[in-house]
Motif scaffolding. Structure first.
Motif, PDB file in Angstrom:
ATOM      1  N   PHE A  72      32.962  30.784  33.663  1.00  0.00           N
ATOM      2  CA  PHE A  72      32.044  30.377  34.743  1.00  0.00           C
ATOM      3  C   PHE A  72      32.422  29.012  35.324  1.00  0.00           C
ATOM      4  O   PHE A  72      32.331  28.807  36.527  1.00  0.00           O
ATOM      5  CB  PHE A  72      30.601  30.344  34.228  1.00  0.00           C
ATOM      6  N   ASN A  73      32.829  28.097  34.440  1.00  0.00           N
ATOM      7  CA  ASN A  73      33.056  26.726  34.913  1.00  0.00           C
ATOM      8  C   ASN A  73      34.489  26.446  35.352  1.00  0.00           C
ATOM      9  O   ASN A  73      34.735  25.443  36.009  1.00  0.00           O
ATOM     10  CB  ASN A  73      32.672  25.728  33.819  1.00  0.00           C
ATOM     11  N   HIS A  74      35.426  27.305  34.952  1.00  0.00           N
ATOM     12  CA  HIS A  74      36.825  27.023  35.279  1.00  0.00           C
ATOM     13  C   HIS A  74      37.487  28.173  36.034  1.00  0.00           C
ATOM     14  O   HIS A  74      38.088  27.964  37.082  1.00  0.00           O
ATOM     15  CB  HIS A  74      37.614  26.706  34.002  1.00  0.00           C
ATOM     16  N   VAL A  75      37.411  29.400  35.459  1.00  0.00           N
ATOM     17  CA  VAL A  75      38.152  30.521  36.054  1.00  0.00           C
ATOM     18  C   VAL A  75      37.546  30.924  37.404  1.00  0.00           C
ATOM     19  O   VAL A  75      38.276  31.066  38.390  1.00  0.00           O
ATOM     20  CB  VAL A  75      38.187  31.732  35.081  1.00  0.00           C
ATOM     21  N   LEU A  76      36.235  31.090  37.447  1.00  0.00           N
ATOM     22  CA  LEU A  76      35.592  31.488  38.709  1.00  0.00           C
ATOM     23  C   LEU A  76      35.768  30.430  39.808  1.00  0.00           C
ATOM     24  O   LEU A  76      36.175  30.779  40.928  1.00  0.00           O
ATOM     25  CB  LEU A  76      34.108  31.786  38.487  1.00  0.00           C
ATOM     26  N   PRO A  77      35.512  29.154  39.533  1.00  0.00           N
ATOM     27  CA  PRO A  77      35.754  28.145  40.582  1.00  0.00           C
ATOM     28  C   PRO A  77      37.209  28.135  41.039  1.00  0.00           C
ATOM     29  O   PRO A  77      37.487  27.951  42.225  1.00  0.00           O
ATOM     30  CB  PRO A  77      35.381  26.822  39.894  1.00  0.00           C
ATOM     31  N   PHE A  78      38.147  28.348  40.096  1.00  0.00           N
ATOM     32  CA  PHE A  78      39.562  28.390  40.467  1.00  0.00           C
ATOM     33  C   PHE A  78      39.812  29.531  41.447  1.00  0.00           C
ATOM     34  O   PHE A  78      40.473  29.349  42.485  1.00  0.00           O
ATOM     35  CB  PHE A  78      40.421  28.571  39.202  1.00  0.00           C
ATOM     36  N   ALA A  79      39.254  30.712  41.131  1.00  0.00           N
ATOM     37  CA  ALA A  79      39.485  31.875  41.992  1.00  0.00           C
ATOM     38  C   ALA A  79      38.870  31.659  43.380  1.00  0.00           C
ATOM     39  O   ALA A  79      39.491  31.996  44.398  1.00  0.00           O
ATOM     40  CB  ALA A  79      38.886  33.121  41.338  1.00  0.00           C
ATOM     41  N   VAL A  80      37.671  31.081  43.412  1.00  0.00           N
ATOM     42  CA  VAL A  80      37.026  30.811  44.705  1.00  0.00           C
ATOM     43  C   VAL A  80      37.834  29.772  45.489  1.00  0.00           C
ATOM     44  O   VAL A  80      38.010  29.886  46.709  1.00  0.00           O
ATOM     45  CB  VAL A  80      35.564  30.328  44.484  1.00  0.00           C
ATOM     46  N   ALA A  85      44.033  36.552  44.427  1.00  0.00           N
ATOM     47  CA  ALA A  85      43.122  35.619  43.737  1.00  0.00           C
ATOM     48  C   ALA A  85      42.682  36.194  42.391  1.00  0.00           C
ATOM     49  O   ALA A  85      42.622  35.474  41.383  1.00  0.00           O
ATOM     50  CB  ALA A  85      41.906  35.317  44.620  1.00  0.00           C
ATOM     51  N   VAL A  86      42.400  37.508  42.364  1.00  0.00           N
ATOM     52  CA  VAL A  86      41.989  38.144  41.094  1.00  0.00           C
ATOM     53  C   VAL A  86      43.115  38.046  40.069  1.00  0.00           C
ATOM     54  O   VAL A  86      42.880  37.700  38.903  1.00  0.00           O
ATOM     55  CB  VAL A  86      41.605  39.621  41.321  1.00  0.00           C
ATOM     56  N   LEU A  87      44.350  38.340  40.492  1.00  0.00           N
ATOM     57  CA  LEU A  87      45.467  38.311  39.539  1.00  0.00           C
ATOM     58  C   LEU A  87      45.696  36.901  38.993  1.00  0.00           C
ATOM     59  O   LEU A  87      45.937  36.728  37.792  1.00  0.00           O
ATOM     60  CB  LEU A  87      46.752  38.828  40.200  1.00  0.00           C
ATOM     61  N   LEU A  88      45.629  35.903  39.874  1.00  0.00           N
ATOM     62  CA  LEU A  88      45.839  34.525  39.404  1.00  0.00           C
ATOM     63  C   LEU A  88      44.749  34.114  38.417  1.00  0.00           C
ATOM     64  O   LEU A  88      45.026  33.505  37.375  1.00  0.00           O
ATOM     65  CB  LEU A  88      45.873  33.558  40.598  1.00  0.00           C
ATOM     66  N   ALA A  89      43.518  34.463  38.735  1.00  0.00           N
ATOM     67  CA  ALA A  89      42.408  34.113  37.838  1.00  0.00           C
ATOM     68  C   ALA A  89      42.480  34.929  36.543  1.00  0.00           C
ATOM     69  O   ALA A  89      42.139  34.434  35.461  1.00  0.00           O
ATOM     70  CB  ALA A  89      41.075  34.352  38.531  1.00  0.00           C
ATOM     71  N   ALA A  90      42.965  36.176  36.656  1.00  0.00           N
ATOM     72  CA  ALA A  90      43.091  37.030  35.458  1.00  0.00           C
ATOM     73  C   ALA A  90      44.060  36.410  34.458  1.00  0.00           C
ATOM     74  O   ALA A  90      43.868  36.516  33.240  1.00  0.00           O
ATOM     75  CB  ALA A  90      43.549  38.426  35.851  1.00  0.00           C
ATOM     76  N   LEU A  91      45.101  35.756  34.969  1.00  0.00           N
ATOM     77  CA  LEU A  91      46.066  35.105  34.066  1.00  0.00           C
ATOM     78  C   LEU A  91      45.364  34.077  33.183  1.00  0.00           C
ATOM     79  O   LEU A  91      45.647  33.964  31.988  1.00  0.00           O
ATOM     80  CB  LEU A  91      47.170  34.424  34.875  1.00  0.00           C
ATOM     81  N   LEU A  92      44.443  33.339  33.801  1.00  0.00           N
ATOM     82  CA  LEU A  92      43.701  32.329  33.027  1.00  0.00           C
ATOM     83  C   LEU A  92      42.817  33.001  31.974  1.00  0.00           C
ATOM     84  O   LEU A  92      42.755  32.563  30.825  1.00  0.00           O
ATOM     85  CB  LEU A  92      42.833  31.469  33.951  1.00  0.00           C
TER      86      LEU A  92
END
Lengths: 264, 225
Positions: free
Chosen positions: B26-34, B62-69
């Motif tokens: 919530f605090n890192h992956v989602l903000p990164f994707a947005v 954006a989904v793939l980049l965030a999925a890596l995290l």
């Protein structure tokens, strides 16, 4: 060789497998291309505590990982809890669930509480379900506060078993619900040992169990180890500690991947 | 030894509980994707027509980049303190470990897709025409990414260069998901004239192949660790 000696040899092998929780003969373990154990011989009976000492890099941790089935036996012979370490395949590794291993790493999840970590270890072992069935089956049908508490505990994942284990390791109750990452190294060590103890392993493999512990903590851990052995478990303790508890135990010293002298 | 399905639930539940508590997703992956979505907007000069027509592709990048995290995080939990050995010592079926880890990543990806889906509607002005297609494609793509990600995640977690090797291993493998999901979403948002339903077969086949392959080889990979 006569038929009698063949039979005798067969009985000796059977006796060896039955009496010893651990029996290694000329065991060799390779880490990469280098031998971490090179011809180690050791046997540990059920109900016995054996202390293993040695300098850094002598092969102590590898010895424990071999006994836990986490590294493969490259050469030599070995049985752990009646299973031949030369056997391959996952079916041959069922015995690992009967081993409790406390390594340098605590194997705890920092964002789970102390109690949740112990409950998770208990649930993975399958003992939570077993104890729940046993308690449903009888012995707890009577009334009383204790019976109600136990029935509640099993319905919610055996928290009382976890709490008891943590209490036995003298972790204050207020810390049971604290995230492990917020506990001190010594407190984390107690939680890790509680995770081992709730599984009731037949073989305890403890790598520096006193690390980061204060004097009271060391004494408490020594008591838990002694209780496990008294209950019939075999225990191998790797330690640099010199204490009264270990003075009268069989001690072996590893150097260069093999034991320096035969165990008394 | 516990039943495999019970082990799957335990492992997935443990991972999700840790994520809820640590709030890394919530605090890192989602903000990164947005943030990635917003940066795409800057890169395309806030051209609403271009953003709307590229929205499906930008969404999936954006989904793939965030999925890596999220995948890296999933194995960091286990590697940080040798916890992966706990599953071996408890004699948990490697298939159950694979399924449990993949299930937790799958749930996190669904949450990520919902948030980013709202993001492309808000930021890019995309308008949804076929919600059913969008949901099915999103679920199938998430299943494929979770399965392949869990498989390559355990491979990468055993290497010293795990943080940098995971994208190199995983992103080329996920190219079919990117293509299929972008086409399906393009149809769902009405930005391309294709039959999006026909791309679901690719997404379903990818998810099936990697779930099966992962279940088969996860055991030896876990033992190698």
């Amino acid at each position: 060789m006569s038929a009698r000696s063949l039979v005798s040899e067969g009985f000796d092998s059977l006796k060896l497998a039955m009496d010893y929780a651990v029996s290694l003969r000329s065991a060799v373990v390779l880490l990469g291309r280098f031998p971490a154990l090179s011809g180690a011989d050791i046997s540990v009976e059920r109900g016995e505590i054996v202390v293993v000492r040695g300098a850094n890099g002598a092969g102590k941790t590898t010895l424990l990982r071999l006994c836990a089935g986490l590294v493969a036996l490259y050469a030599g012979e070995g049985e752990v809890l009646g299973y031949d370490l030369r056997e391959a395949g996952s079916a041959a590794k069922d015995w690992r669930s009967r081993v409790g291993f406390l390594g340098h790493e605590t194997r705890l999840y920092g964002d789970l509480t102390a109690k949740e970590n112990v409950e998770f270890a208990l649930a993975l072992s399958g003992r939570a379900a077993l104890s729940a069935r046993a308690q449903r089956g009888g012995g707890l049908r009577g009334g009383g506060q204790r019976g109600r508490e136990l029935r509640h505990s099993t319905a919610t994942g055996s928290p009382s078993v976890a709490a008891s284990a943590l209490e036995r390791l003298e972790l204050p109750e207020r810390l049971h619900h604290e995230r492990v990452s917020r506990l001190s190294a010594g407190q984390q060590r107690r939680v890790a040992l509680a995770c081992v103890s709730v599984r009731h392993p037949e073989l305890w493999l403890l790598d520096e169990p006193h690390a980061s512990l204060d004097a009271d903590g060391r004494e408490c851990v020594d008591d838990v180890i002694a209780e496990a052995a008294a209950a019939g478990a075999a225990v191998i303790v790797v330690t640099h500690e010199q204490g009264k508890v270990f003075d009268n135990l069989r001690t072996a010293t590893l150097a260069g991947g093999r034991f320096m002298e035969a165990l008394p | 030894m516990i039943a495999p399905l019970r082990a799957v639930a335990l492992i997935a539940g443990k991972d999700l509980r840790i994520e809820l508590r640590s709030r890394v997703v919530f605090n890192h992956v989602l903000p990164f994707a947005v943030l990635v979505l917003i940066l795409f907007g800057f890169a395309l000069d806030a051209d609403s027509d271009a953003l709307s027509s590229f929205a499906p592709g930008l969404f999936w990048v954006a989904v793939l980049l965030a999925a890596l995290l999220a995948i890296g995080r999933s194995f960091a939990l286990e590697r940080a303190d040798g916890a992966l050995d706990s599953f071996r010592l408890a004699n948990i079926s490697p298939v159950a470990v694979f399924a449990g880890k993949a299930l937790a990543v799958f749930v996190q990806l669904l949450v990520l897709e919902v948030v980013l889906g709202i993001g492309i509607v808000v930021f890019y002005g995309a308008s949804l025409e076929k919600p059913g297609l969008l949901v099915v494609a999103g679920v199938l793509a998430a299943a494929g990414i979770a399965s392949a990600g869990t498989l390559y995640g355990v491979v990468a977690s055993q290497l010293a260069v795990r943080e940098t090797i995971l994208p190199l291993l995983l992103l080329p493998v996920l190219a079919p998901v990117l293509i299929g999901a972008t086409r399906a979403f393009g149809d769902a948002f009405g930005t391309v004239a294709v039959n999006g339903w026909s791309w679901l077969g690719l997404l379903g086949a990818f998810a099936l192949v990697y779930t099966t392959f992962g279940a088969l080889v996860f055991g030896p990979l876990l033992e190698e660790g």
